[in-house]
Scaffold this active site. Sequence first.
Site, PDB file in Angstrom:
ATOM      1  CG  HIS A  62      -0.358   0.100   2.521  1.00  9.02           C
ATOM      2  ND1 HIS A  62      -0.041   1.302   3.090  1.00  9.02           N
ATOM      3  CD2 HIS A  62       0.024  -0.849   3.402  1.00  9.02           C
ATOM      4  CE1 HIS A  62       0.518   1.096   4.273  1.00  9.02           C
ATOM      5  NE2 HIS A  62       0.561  -0.203   4.482  1.00  9.02           N
ATOM      6  CG  LEU A  63       0.813   6.221  -0.215  1.00  8.33           C
ATOM      7  CD1 LEU A  63       1.173   6.213  -1.691  1.00  8.33           C
ATOM      8  CD2 LEU A  63      -0.168   7.334   0.077  1.00  8.33           C
TER       9      LEU A  63
END
Length: 87
Positions: free
Chosen positions: A15-16
Site C-alpha cells: 500500500h502507499l
Amino acid sequence: MIRETIAITNPTGLHLRPAGIFCNTASKFKCRVTFRYDETTANAKSVLSVLGACIKRGDEIELECDGPDEEEAMAAMIAVIKSGLGE
C-alpha cells in the site's frame, strides 16, 4: 541483467507507505529496476506503477535490475523487502 523472485511478507502488502519505501530504495540506483507480477511489468521507481500492481501479502514478484549498479540495487531491494518495508 539479473532477476530474483521474492515474496512480499509485510502484513498489508504494497500500500502507499511501503510502496514509497520500495520506490525510494529503487530510486537510489542508476540501473533500471522493474518487477513482474502476474502479467504486469512495473517500474519499481514509480509509486503509481507499484500501487497499480495491487500486490498483497504473500504475493511473489520477480525483481529485475539492469545497469551499472544492478548487483547493489538487487541486494538493497531484497533487504528492504525482507525487512518488512517499514512495517
